[in-house]
Design a protein around this motif. Structure first.
Motif, PDB file in Angstrom:
ATOM      1  N   LYS A  55     -96.268 -17.725 -13.420  1.00 60.44           N
ATOM      2  CA  LYS A  55     -96.279 -19.167 -13.193  1.00 60.44           C
ATOM      3  C   LYS A  55     -95.031 -19.858 -13.740  1.00 60.44           C
ATOM      4  O   LYS A  55     -94.621 -20.892 -13.222  1.00 60.44           O
ATOM      5  N   ILE A  56     -94.453 -19.336 -14.804  1.00 62.42           N
ATOM      6  CA  ILE A  56     -93.338 -20.015 -15.466  1.00 62.42           C
ATOM      7  C   ILE A  56     -92.025 -19.329 -15.096  1.00 62.42           C
ATOM      8  O   ILE A  56     -91.906 -18.114 -15.158  1.00 62.42           O
ATOM      9  N   PHE A  57     -91.047 -20.130 -14.744  1.00 62.84           N
ATOM     10  CA  PHE A  57     -89.760 -19.639 -14.259  1.00 62.84           C
ATOM     11  C   PHE A  57     -88.651 -20.231 -15.129  1.00 62.84           C
ATOM     12  O   PHE A  57     -88.154 -21.311 -14.849  1.00 62.84           O
ATOM     13  N   PRO A  58     -88.274 -19.565 -16.222  1.00 59.21           N
ATOM     14  CA  PRO A  58     -87.251 -20.130 -17.110  1.00 59.21           C
ATOM     15  C   PRO A  58     -85.830 -19.890 -16.595  1.00 59.21           C
ATOM     16  O   PRO A  58     -85.519 -18.814 -16.086  1.00 59.21           O
ATOM     17  N   ILE A  59     -84.986 -20.902 -16.729  1.00 64.63           N
ATOM     18  CA  ILE A  59     -83.560 -20.781 -16.449  1.00 64.63           C
ATOM     19  C   ILE A  59     -82.823 -21.136 -17.731  1.00 64.63           C
ATOM     20  O   ILE A  59     -83.004 -22.220 -18.287  1.00 64.63           O
ATOM     21  N   TYR A  60     -81.988 -20.233 -18.227  1.00 60.13           N
ATOM     22  CA  TYR A  60     -81.240 -20.440 -19.464  1.00 60.13           C
ATOM     23  C   TYR A  60     -79.761 -20.630 -19.127  1.00 60.13           C
ATOM     24  O   TYR A  60     -79.157 -19.775 -18.486  1.00 60.13           O
ATOM     25  N   PHE A  61     -79.196 -21.737 -19.573  1.00 66.44           N
ATOM     26  CA  PHE A  61     -77.794 -22.046 -19.315  1.00 66.44           C
ATOM     27  C   PHE A  61     -76.946 -21.707 -20.536  1.00 66.44           C
ATOM     28  O   PHE A  61     -77.364 -21.905 -21.681  1.00 66.44           O
ATOM     29  N   ASN A  62     -75.727 -21.249 -20.291  1.00 69.41           N
ATOM     30  CA  ASN A  62     -74.824 -20.908 -21.372  1.00 69.41           C
ATOM     31  C   ASN A  62     -73.978 -22.111 -21.780  1.00 69.41           C
ATOM     32  O   ASN A  62     -74.169 -23.225 -21.282  1.00 69.41           O
ATOM     33  N   ARG A  63     -73.017 -21.901 -22.657  1.00 73.57           N
ATOM     34  CA  ARG A  63     -72.268 -22.987 -23.288  1.00 73.57           C
ATOM     35  C   ARG A  63     -71.444 -23.825 -22.314  1.00 73.57           C
ATOM     36  O   ARG A  63     -71.090 -24.960 -22.617  1.00 73.57           O
ATOM     37  N   GLU A  64     -71.154 -23.299 -21.121  1.00 73.66           N
ATOM     38  CA  GLU A  64     -70.367 -24.078 -20.162  1.00 73.66           C
ATOM     39  C   GLU A  64     -71.116 -25.310 -19.656  1.00 73.66           C
ATOM     40  O   GLU A  64     -70.510 -26.273 -19.195  1.00 73.66           O
ATOM     41  N   PHE A  65     -72.445 -25.277 -19.750  1.00 72.81           N
ATOM     42  CA  PHE A  65     -73.263 -26.371 -19.235  1.00 72.81           C
ATOM     43  C   PHE A  65     -73.412 -27.445 -20.307  1.00 72.81           C
ATOM     44  O   PHE A  65     -74.506 -27.719 -20.807  1.00 72.81           O
ATOM     45  N   THR A  66     -72.284 -28.095 -20.636  1.00 68.43           N
ATOM     46  CA  THR A  66     -72.228 -29.070 -21.720  1.00 68.43           C
ATOM     47  C   THR A  66     -71.398 -30.271 -21.292  1.00 68.43           C
ATOM     48  O   THR A  66     -70.261 -30.113 -20.853  1.00 68.43           O
ATOM     49  N   ALA A  67     -71.978 -31.458 -21.409  1.00 65.41           N
ATOM     50  CA  ALA A  67     -71.260 -32.690 -21.086  1.00 65.41           C
ATOM     51  C   ALA A  67     -70.788 -33.354 -22.370  1.00 65.41           C
ATOM     52  O   ALA A  67     -71.484 -33.318 -23.388  1.00 65.41           O
ATOM     53  N   LYS A  68     -69.587 -33.997 -22.305  1.00 65.80           N
ATOM     54  CA  LYS A  68     -69.013 -34.630 -23.488  1.00 65.80           C
ATOM     55  C   LYS A  68     -68.326 -35.942 -23.104  1.00 65.80           C
ATOM     56  O   LYS A  68     -67.700 -36.033 -22.046  1.00 65.80           O
ATOM     57  N   VAL A  69     -68.450 -36.958 -23.968  1.00 65.22           N
ATOM     58  CA  VAL A  69     -67.692 -38.197 -23.816  1.00 65.22           C
ATOM     59  C   VAL A  69     -67.186 -38.614 -25.192  1.00 65.22           C
ATOM     60  O   VAL A  69     -67.658 -38.141 -26.217  1.00 65.22           O
ATOM     61  N   GLY A  70     -66.204 -39.518 -25.170  1.00 68.02           N
ATOM     62  CA  GLY A  70     -65.665 -40.023 -26.430  1.00 68.02           C
ATOM     63  C   GLY A  70     -64.160 -39.901 -26.500  1.00 68.02           C
ATOM     64  O   GLY A  70     -63.501 -39.493 -25.533  1.00 68.02           O
TER      65      GLY A  70
END
Length: 204
Positions: A55-70
């Motif tokens: 029933k459960i379908f996990p998707i794990y993202f690595n460090r590239e999936f990171t948003a930044k502002v500032g």
């Protein structure tokens, strides 16, 4: 294709309420035969997709999936996307849909910065799509775990025993031009952004 990233432990996973009239169990056979990913947040091979307890379908993202502002951050850093295409095979006579999604990750948002994690689901060759999203408002510093219901608007084609399932995921921060600092879905102490999808099955 084999994926070997470590699993992020989640505390108190939420199990959503079954949908009336739908099958209570997944078909006896179900497997992922291919995974293709592309986008600014997930180069091919950088994600980990698993299938657990039917029933459960996990998707794990690595460090590239990171948003930044500032200060010092480029505009393109404020939004990352990941297009995932999964080829699935299962027993004929069944259809499935995503009915709930959990999000877990880490964020560091100053006051005035808003972070959003969003996913859109659809099947190749079909026009209908549905989506889920969670929003974090700064100030926020640390790990988060949120759940979102998904409208049961998109079911896999009946009778085929296979489907090309697409997940278009995004992480983004607002405002883009700000002196305030913001990071969403950053890797820290081994943790990464996780998207748990809950499938509901029905007989065609």
């Amino acid at each position: 294709m084999k994926y070997t990233f470590a699993t992020l432990a989640l505390a108190a996973a939420t199990v959503a309420t079954p949908v009336p009239g739908a099958a209570s169990a997944a078909p006896s056979s179900f497997r992922i035969t291919n995974v293709v990913s592309a986008g600014s947040g997930c180069p091919q091979g950088s994600i980990d997709v698993k299938w657990t307890d039917n029933k459960i379908f996990p998707i794990y993202f690595n460090r590239e999936f990171t948003a930044k502002v500032g200060s010092g951050k480029d505009v393109v850093d404020s939004r990352k996307n990941c297009q995932i295409n999964l080829k699935l095979e299962y027993e004929q006579g069944f259809s499935f849909a995503v009915y709930s999604a959990d999000y877990a990750g880490w964020a560091d948002l100053d006051n005035g910065v808003t972070g959003t994690v969003k996913a859109t689901y659809y099947f190749s060759g079909e026009q209908d799509q549905t989506s889920s999203a969670v929003t974090l408002d700064g100030p926020f510093h640390g790990k988060y775990y949120k759940s979102d219901d998904v409208p049961l608007a998109v079911w896999s084609p009946c009778g085929k025993g296979e489907a090309l399932f697409n997940v278009n995921s995004e992480v983004y921060l607002n405002p883009i031009a700000t002196p305030a600092q913001g990071v969403l879905a950053s890797t820290r102490e081994g943790g990464r952004l996780t998207n748990n999808l809950y499938f509901q099955w029905k007989k065609c």
